[in-house]
Design a protein around this motif. Structure first.
Motif, PDB file in Angstrom:
ATOM      1  N   GLU A 168       0.720  -1.084   0.151  1.00  0.00           N
ATOM      2  CA  GLU A 168       0.013  -0.026   0.017  1.00  0.00           C
ATOM      3  C   GLU A 168       0.831   1.138  -0.065  1.00  0.00           C
ATOM      4  N   LEU A 228       1.044   4.299  -2.910  1.00  0.00           N
ATOM      5  CA  LEU A 228       0.682   5.459  -2.634  1.00  0.00           C
ATOM      6  C   LEU A 228       1.909   6.545  -2.639  1.00  0.00           C
ATOM      7  N   SER A 239       1.848   7.055  -6.543  1.00  0.00           N
ATOM      8  CA  SER A 239       0.552   7.887  -7.016  1.00  0.00           C
ATOM      9  C   SER A 239       0.861   9.234  -6.469  1.00  0.00           C
TER      10      SER A 239
END
Length: 160
Positions: A105, A109, A112
């Motif tokens: 995760e 992130l 992103s």
């Protein structure tokens, strides 16, 4: 002279001028063989040991009971430790899977965020829209501050 007639395997009649007498075959007395004597000794020793084994007195029974209780305690303790180790291994596996999930995760992130911030776009907005320019070499002042590791926003900058 006595004459012999065979009537049976193990018995013979002796006939003569006297009354007939039944006379069994003479079997020479044999001494028991060494193997037989050894078996007799062993069976006697076994019988003696069996008699001793049957005579359990109170201290022996108490000591045997204590030994059985200690063995039972050690077995139960071993099973508890084994169970604890198994539970901890399972807990470690769960935590490792959580770490892997959080890392994936976090990487997603970070990717992103890195793709969201376009540095070329920031440069264009800063230079064209806001009129910003890079500083010249004579506009940059370096100084050493030994009091702390960070700079406060409103602190006075020393003049050189």
């Amino acid at each position: 002279m006595a004459e012999r007639r065979k009537l049976h395997k193990s018995q013979e009649y002796i006939q003569g001028n006297t009354v007939r007498k039944l006379q069994p075959d003479r079997v020479p007395e044999r001494r028991p063989s060494r193997e037989r004597q050894e078996k007799i000794r062993v069976s006697y020793a076994v019988r003696r040991n069996q008699e001793k084994a049957l005579q359990m007195d109170l201290p022996f029974v108490i000591m045997l009971t204590i030994a059985a209780i200690c063995t039972l305690y050690l077995c139960i303790n071993y099973l508890q430790v084994q169970s604890s180790i198994t539970a901890r291994i399972h807990n470690i596996e769960v935590l490792e899977s959580e770490i892997e999930t959080l890392k994936s995760e976090n990487d997603a992130l970070e990717t992103s965020i890195n793709t969201y911030v376009d540095l070329d776009h920031v440069y264009e907005v800063a230079t064209k829209d806001l009129g910003m320019v890079y500083a010249n070499k004579d506009q940059v002042i370096l100084y050493d501050k030994t009091e702390s590791e960070y700079v406060r926003q409103y602190e006075d900058i020393p003049q050189y």
